[in-house]
Motif scaffolding. Sequence first.
Motif, short mmCIF file in Angstrom:
data_model
loop_
_atom_site.label_atom_id
_atom_site.label_comp_id
_atom_site.label_asym_id
_atom_site.label_seq_id
_atom_site.Cartn_x
_atom_site.Cartn_y
_atom_site.Cartn_z
N ASP A 60 0.83 -1.21 0.00
CA ASP A 60 0.00 0.00 0.00
C ASP A 60 0.86 1.26 0.00
O ASP A 60 0.51 2.27 -0.63
CB ASP A 60 -0.92 0.01 1.22
CG ASP A 60 -2.12 -0.92 1.07
OD1 ASP A 60 -2.49 -1.24 -0.08
OD2 ASP A 60 -2.66 -1.34 2.11
N ASP A 61 1.98 1.21 0.70
CA ASP A 61 2.85 2.39 0.81
C ASP A 61 3.59 2.70 -0.50
O ASP A 61 3.97 3.85 -0.74
CB ASP A 61 3.90 2.18 1.92
CG ASP A 61 3.30 2.32 3.31
OD1 ASP A 61 2.20 2.90 3.42
OD2 ASP A 61 3.92 1.84 4.28
N THR A 62 3.80 1.68 -1.33
CA THR A 62 4.60 1.88 -2.55
C THR A 62 3.77 1.83 -3.83
O THR A 62 4.28 2.13 -4.91
CB THR A 62 5.69 0.80 -2.66
OG1 THR A 62 5.08 -0.50 -2.71
CG2 THR A 62 6.64 0.85 -1.48
N ALA A 63 2.49 1.47 -3.72
CA ALA A 63 1.68 1.21 -4.92
C ALA A 63 1.44 2.46 -5.76
O ALA A 63 1.00 3.49 -5.25
CB ALA A 63 0.35 0.59 -4.51
N ARG A 64 1.75 2.31 -7.04
CA ARG A 64 1.50 3.33 -8.05
C ARG A 64 0.91 2.62 -9.28
O ARG A 64 1.06 1.41 -9.41
CB ARG A 64 2.80 4.05 -8.45
CG ARG A 64 3.54 4.72 -7.28
CD ARG A 64 2.78 5.93 -6.77
NE ARG A 64 3.53 6.63 -5.73
CZ ARG A 64 3.50 6.33 -4.43
NH1 ARG A 64 2.75 5.30 -4.01
NH2 ARG A 64 4.21 7.01 -3.55
N PRO A 65 0.28 3.33 -10.20
CA PRO A 65 -0.21 2.66 -11.41
C PRO A 65 0.88 1.83 -12.07
O PRO A 65 1.98 2.31 -12.30
CB PRO A 65 -0.66 3.82 -12.30
CG PRO A 65 -1.05 4.89 -11.33
CD PRO A 65 -0.06 4.77 -10.20
N SER A 66 0.59 0.56 -12.33
CA SER A 66 1.59 -0.37 -12.86
C SER A 66 2.05 0.04 -14.25
O SER A 66 1.25 0.49 -15.08
CB SER A 66 1.02 -1.79 -12.91
OG SER A 66 0.69 -2.24 -11.61
N SER A 67 3.33 -0.13 -14.50
CA SER A 67 3.90 0.18 -15.81
C SER A 67 4.17 -1.10 -16.59
O SER A 67 4.22 -2.18 -16.04
CB SER A 67 5.20 0.97 -15.64
OG SER A 67 6.16 0.21 -14.93
N LEU A 68 4.37 -0.93 -17.87
CA LEU A 68 4.66 -2.05 -18.76
C LEU A 68 5.41 -1.50 -19.95
O LEU A 68 5.15 -0.38 -20.40
CB LEU A 68 3.35 -2.72 -19.22
CG LEU A 68 3.45 -4.05 -19.93
CD1 LEU A 68 3.95 -5.14 -18.98
CD2 LEU A 68 2.08 -4.46 -20.47
N HIS A 69 6.36 -2.27 -20.46
CA HIS A 69 7.14 -1.80 -21.60
C HIS A 69 6.25 -1.34 -22.75
O HIS A 69 5.44 -2.10 -23.28
CB HIS A 69 8.05 -2.93 -22.13
CG HIS A 69 9.23 -3.20 -21.26
ND1 HIS A 69 10.21 -2.25 -21.03
CD2 HIS A 69 9.62 -4.29 -20.58
CE1 HIS A 69 11.14 -2.76 -20.25
NE2 HIS A 69 10.80 -4.00 -19.95
N GLU A 70 6.35 -0.07 -23.09
CA GLU A 70 5.73 0.49 -24.28
C GLU A 70 4.20 0.37 -24.30
O GLU A 70 3.57 0.49 -25.34
CB GLU A 70 6.32 -0.15 -25.55
CG GLU A 70 7.83 0.07 -25.67
CD GLU A 70 8.43 -0.65 -26.87
OE1 GLU A 70 7.70 -1.40 -27.53
OE2 GLU A 70 9.63 -0.46 -27.11
N THR A 79 -3.98 -3.05 -15.12
CA THR A 79 -4.66 -1.98 -14.37
C THR A 79 -4.41 -2.04 -12.87
O THR A 79 -5.07 -1.33 -12.11
CB THR A 79 -6.18 -2.03 -14.65
OG1 THR A 79 -6.68 -3.34 -14.34
CG2 THR A 79 -6.47 -1.70 -16.10
N SER A 80 -3.48 -2.89 -12.45
CA SER A 80 -3.15 -2.98 -11.03
C SER A 80 -2.29 -1.79 -10.61
O SER A 80 -1.88 -0.96 -11.42
CB SER A 80 -2.39 -4.27 -10.75
OG SER A 80 -1.16 -4.27 -11.46
N TYR A 81 -2.02 -1.72 -9.31
CA TYR A 81 -1.05 -0.78 -8.76
C TYR A 81 0.13 -1.59 -8.23
O TYR A 81 -0.06 -2.70 -7.71
CB TYR A 81 -1.68 0.04 -7.63
CG TYR A 81 -2.43 1.25 -8.09
CD1 TYR A 81 -2.19 2.50 -7.53
CD2 TYR A 81 -3.37 1.17 -9.11
CE1 TYR A 81 -2.89 3.64 -7.97
CE2 TYR A 81 -4.07 2.28 -9.55
CZ TYR A 81 -3.82 3.50 -8.98
OH TYR A 81 -4.51 4.61 -9.43
N SER A 82 1.35 -1.07 -8.39
CA SER A 82 2.52 -1.83 -7.99
C SER A 82 3.67 -0.91 -7.60
O SER A 82 3.64 0.30 -7.87
CB SER A 82 2.97 -2.78 -9.11
OG SER A 82 3.29 -2.05 -10.28
N GLY A 83 4.69 -1.50 -7.00
CA GLY A 83 5.88 -0.74 -6.63
C GLY A 83 6.92 -1.66 -6.03
O GLY A 83 6.59 -2.69 -5.43
N ASP A 84 8.20 -1.31 -6.19
CA ASP A 84 9.28 -2.10 -5.61
C ASP A 84 9.35 -1.85 -4.10
O ASP A 84 9.33 -0.69 -3.65
CB ASP A 84 10.63 -1.72 -6.24
CG ASP A 84 10.74 -2.19 -7.69
OD1 ASP A 84 9.95 -3.07 -8.09
OD2 ASP A 84 11.62 -1.69 -8.40
#
Length: 222
Positions: A60-70, A79-84
């Motif tokens: 929850d503390d790191t979640a941002r809109p998930s990215s994907l190559h190109e 459409t998830s949220y993610s973060g390292d």
Amino acid sequence: MAKKQHIPDQDALRRMGTKVRERLAANPQAYQIESDKAELFAIGDFLTPAECQRLCLMVDDTARPSSLHEVAYDSGFRTSYSGDLNPHDSFVKEISQRIDDVLGVNSIVGEPIQGQRYALGQEFKPHNDWFYTSEKYWLGERKRGGQRSWTAMVFLNDVEQGGETHFTDIGIKVEPRTGVLLIWNNALPDGSPNEGTIHAGTPVLKGTKYIITKWYRTRAWK
């Protein structure tokens, strides 16, 4: 005679596949999911409910809109949220090392643990974790550690409805269950990328889904 096609990192993928396969086969806690298209393993109760709950808060503390190559977030593909997660946090380091030990690989080839959160209706459409070496992004990934070999994913909570990890080519759906570690080889035994590992995070129909994922490269992660 036709010239053999060059596959980047093939020998390294083959060697790592053999090493991890033998390690998991010797682990009485590792269950191999039956399939002739991919190597899939699961370990129940890998993390305790308390550990999972703590990791959910970190996600929850790191979640941002998930990215994907190109591919843009608003495309609807992921459409998830993610973060390292913080790799220097002592708790995260301990969890990461435990995953490394299960696979029997050197920690230097592992990417940082990524946390992912799927709210109602969110999903990750069918995709492979390995990189397409014909794409422009491969030039950067080759320098960062090369091809992805194994994937390790831990479900952090039970999902009321939906949110399965669906291996679409194999026809297997794995339901999210708290603390379960799911592991798969992104390559075939000969070291070539395995198309059969295509998988999706199916839409969450009720509740929220939390997972952590760690990917392993063929060389040291940079």
